[in-house]
Design a protein around this motif. Structure first.
Motif, PDB file in Angstrom:
ATOM      1  N   VAL A  65     -68.094  26.105  -8.453  1.00 31.66           N
ATOM      2  CA  VAL A  65     -67.664  26.989  -9.535  1.00 31.66           C
ATOM      3  C   VAL A  65     -68.098  28.421  -9.233  1.00 31.66           C
ATOM      4  O   VAL A  65     -67.309  29.363  -9.387  1.00 31.66           O
ATOM      5  N   ASN A  66     -69.331  28.610  -8.791  1.00 30.27           N
ATOM      6  CA  ASN A  66     -69.818  29.956  -8.467  1.00 30.27           C
ATOM      7  C   ASN A  66     -68.983  30.590  -7.362  1.00 30.27           C
ATOM      8  O   ASN A  66     -68.651  31.773  -7.429  1.00 30.27           O
ATOM      9  N   ALA A  67     -68.627  29.809  -6.339  1.00 34.73           N
ATOM     10  CA  ALA A  67     -67.803  30.331  -5.243  1.00 34.73           C
ATOM     11  C   ALA A  67     -66.407  30.708  -5.740  1.00 34.73           C
ATOM     12  O   ALA A  67     -65.855  31.744  -5.343  1.00 34.73           O
ATOM     13  N   LEU A  68     -65.841  29.887  -6.604  1.00 33.96           N
ATOM     14  CA  LEU A  68     -64.517  30.192  -7.159  1.00 33.96           C
ATOM     15  C   LEU A  68     -64.565  31.428  -8.052  1.00 33.96           C
ATOM     16  O   LEU A  68     -63.672  32.285  -8.000  1.00 33.96           O
ATOM     17  N   GLU A  69     -65.602  31.537  -8.868  1.00 31.31           N
ATOM     18  CA  GLU A  69     -65.754  32.730  -9.713  1.00 31.31           C
ATOM     19  C   GLU A  69     -65.853  33.985  -8.861  1.00 31.31           C
ATOM     20  O   GLU A  69     -65.223  35.008  -9.162  1.00 31.31           O
ATOM     21  N   LYS A  70     -66.616  33.905  -7.785  1.00 30.16           N
ATOM     22  CA  LYS A  70     -66.776  35.051  -6.894  1.00 30.16           C
ATOM     23  C   LYS A  70     -65.439  35.431  -6.272  1.00 30.16           C
ATOM     24  O   LYS A  70     -65.079  36.608  -6.220  1.00 30.16           O
ATOM     25  N   ARG A  71     -64.675  34.436  -5.814  1.00 36.03           N
ATOM     26  CA  ARG A  71     -63.390  34.718  -5.187  1.00 36.03           C
ATOM     27  C   ARG A  71     -62.411  35.323  -6.194  1.00 36.03           C
ATOM     28  O   ARG A  71     -61.687  36.270  -5.876  1.00 36.03           O
ATOM     29  N   ILE A  72     -62.381  34.804  -7.403  1.00 36.64           N
ATOM     30  CA  ILE A  72     -61.482  35.352  -8.422  1.00 36.64           C
ATOM     31  C   ILE A  72     -61.895  36.783  -8.793  1.00 36.64           C
ATOM     32  O   ILE A  72     -61.050  37.653  -8.981  1.00 36.64           O
ATOM     33  N   PRO A  80     -53.876  43.016  -3.343  1.00 34.46           N
ATOM     34  CA  PRO A  80     -52.826  44.027  -3.253  1.00 34.46           C
ATOM     35  C   PRO A  80     -51.757  43.900  -4.356  1.00 34.46           C
ATOM     36  O   PRO A  80     -51.031  44.854  -4.609  1.00 34.46           O
ATOM     37  N   ASP A  81     -51.701  42.763  -5.015  1.00 33.67           N
ATOM     38  CA  ASP A  81     -50.711  42.542  -6.072  1.00 33.67           C
ATOM     39  C   ASP A  81     -51.325  42.852  -7.430  1.00 33.67           C
ATOM     40  O   ASP A  81     -52.339  42.271  -7.822  1.00 33.67           O
ATOM     41  N   SER A  82     -50.704  43.757  -8.172  1.00 34.76           N
ATOM     42  CA  SER A  82     -51.268  44.178  -9.457  1.00 34.76           C
ATOM     43  C   SER A  82     -51.328  43.033 -10.471  1.00 34.76           C
ATOM     44  O   SER A  82     -52.242  42.984 -11.302  1.00 34.76           O
ATOM     45  N   GLU A  83     -50.377  42.114 -10.416  1.00 33.04           N
ATOM     46  CA  GLU A  83     -50.379  40.994 -11.362  1.00 33.04           C
ATOM     47  C   GLU A  83     -51.509  40.012 -11.043  1.00 33.04           C
ATOM     48  O   GLU A  83     -52.145  39.474 -11.954  1.00 33.04           O
ATOM     49  N   VAL A  84     -51.799  39.790  -9.772  1.00 34.83           N
ATOM     50  CA  VAL A  84     -52.946  38.955  -9.399  1.00 34.83           C
ATOM     51  C   VAL A  84     -54.222  39.615  -9.914  1.00 34.83           C
ATOM     52  O   VAL A  84     -55.071  38.949 -10.507  1.00 34.83           O
ATOM     53  N   ARG A  85     -54.348  40.930  -9.717  1.00 35.36           N
ATOM     54  CA  ARG A  85     -55.544  41.636 -10.198  1.00 35.36           C
ATOM     55  C   ARG A  85     -55.679  41.503 -11.713  1.00 35.36           C
ATOM     56  O   ARG A  85     -56.766  41.266 -12.228  1.00 35.36           O
ATOM     57  N   ARG A  86     -54.555  41.648 -12.424  1.00 36.81           N
ATOM     58  CA  ARG A  86     -54.592  41.552 -13.892  1.00 36.81           C
ATOM     59  C   ARG A  86     -55.015  40.165 -14.342  1.00 36.81           C
ATOM     60  O   ARG A  86     -55.915  40.013 -15.182  1.00 36.81           O
ATOM     61  N   LEU A  87     -54.388  39.145 -13.777  1.00 36.57           N
ATOM     62  CA  LEU A  87     -54.717  37.769 -14.173  1.00 36.57           C
ATOM     63  C   LEU A  87     -56.148  37.404 -13.789  1.00 36.57           C
ATOM     64  O   LEU A  87     -56.859  36.766 -14.563  1.00 36.57           O
ATOM     65  N   ALA A  88     -56.567  37.798 -12.610  1.00 34.57           N
ATOM     66  CA  ALA A  88     -57.934  37.519 -12.180  1.00 34.57           C
ATOM     67  C   ALA A  88     -58.946  38.279 -13.038  1.00 34.57           C
ATOM     68  O   ALA A  88     -60.045  37.797 -13.292  1.00 34.57           O
ATOM     69  N   GLY A  89     -58.547  39.436 -13.540  1.00 30.73           N
ATOM     70  CA  GLY A  89     -59.430  40.229 -14.388  1.00 30.73           C
ATOM     71  C   GLY A  89     -59.771  39.554 -15.696  1.00 30.73           C
ATOM     72  O   GLY A  89     -60.836  39.804 -16.266  1.00 30.73           O
ATOM     73  N   TYR A  90     -58.902  38.697 -16.189  1.00 34.54           N
ATOM     74  CA  TYR A  90     -59.228  37.959 -17.413  1.00 34.54           C
ATOM     75  C   TYR A  90     -60.461  37.097 -17.212  1.00 34.54           C
ATOM     76  O   TYR A  90     -61.326  37.016 -18.072  1.00 34.54           O
ATOM     77  N   ARG A  91     -60.572  36.445 -16.063  1.00 31.46           N
ATOM     78  CA  ARG A  91     -61.741  35.615 -15.784  1.00 31.46           C
ATOM     79  C   ARG A  91     -62.971  36.497 -15.651  1.00 31.46           C
ATOM     80  O   ARG A  91     -64.041  36.166 -16.136  1.00 31.46           O
ATOM     81  N   ALA A  92     -62.812  37.644 -15.035  1.00 29.09           N
ATOM     82  CA  ALA A  92     -63.942  38.534 -14.823  1.00 29.09           C
ATOM     83  C   ALA A  92     -64.508  39.046 -16.148  1.00 29.09           C
ATOM     84  O   ALA A  92     -65.685  39.368 -16.235  1.00 29.09           O
ATOM     85  N   ARG A  93     -63.682  39.082 -17.193  1.00 33.18           N
ATOM     86  CA  ARG A  93     -64.134  39.604 -18.485  1.00 33.18           C
ATOM     87  C   ARG A  93     -64.654  38.523 -19.417  1.00 33.18           C
ATOM     88  O   ARG A  93     -65.127  38.821 -20.498  1.00 33.18           O
ATOM     89  N   THR A  94     -64.523  37.252 -19.031  1.00 30.56           N
ATOM     90  CA  THR A  94     -64.949  36.188 -19.950  1.00 30.56           C
ATOM     91  C   THR A  94     -66.361  35.754 -19.656  1.00 30.56           C
ATOM     92  O   THR A  94     -66.934  36.049 -18.662  1.00 30.56           O
TER      93      THR A  94
END
Length: 94
Positions: A65-72, A80-94
Motif C-alpha cells: 500500500v505504501n509503495a502504491l501510495e508513493k507511485r500515485i 505528462p497527462d493532466s487527467e492522470v495528474r488530476r485523478l492521482a491528486g485526489y488520492r494525494a489529498r485524502t
C-alpha cells in the motif's frame, strides 16, 4: 495497441467500465500505473485508489500500500497527462 486507445477511453469514462479490485488483482493492476497509454494509467489510478483507500478491504500488505501510495503521488506531481495528474491528486489529498 495505441490504435484502440479512443475506444478504450470511451469504455473507461468515469461512471462506466470501472471495476472493483481485490488484493489478488493488484499485481496486474499495478502495471497500469506505468502503462504508456494515459487512459490505462487513469483507470489504474482510480481503481487502485479505491482499493487502497479508506473504503478498501483493509487487508492489504502495508508495504505494498505504501509503495502504491508513493507511485500515485508521483503521478499526481509528474505524469505528462493532466487527467492522470488530476485523478492521482485526489488520492494525494485524502
Amino acid at each position: 495497441d495505441a490504435a484502440v486507445a479512443g475506444i478504450v477511453a470511451e469504455d473507461l469514462q468515469p461512471g462506466r467500465g470501472y471495476c472493483t479490485l481485490d488484493a489478488a488483482d493488484l499485481p496486474g493492476a499495478r502495471l497500469g500505473l506505468d502503462h504508456s497509454e494515459p487512459v490505462i494509467r487513469r483507470h489504474a489510478v482510480v481503481v487502485i485508489g479505491d482499493l487502497i483507500g479508506p473504503m478498501g478491504p483493509g487487508d492489504l500488505d502495508s508495504d505494498e500500500v505504501n509503495a502504491l501510495e508513493k507511485r500515485i503521488d508521483e503521478l499526481a506531481a509528474d505524469d505528462p497527462d493532466s487527467e492522470v495528474r488530476r485523478l492521482a491528486g485526489y488520492r494525494a489529498r485524502t
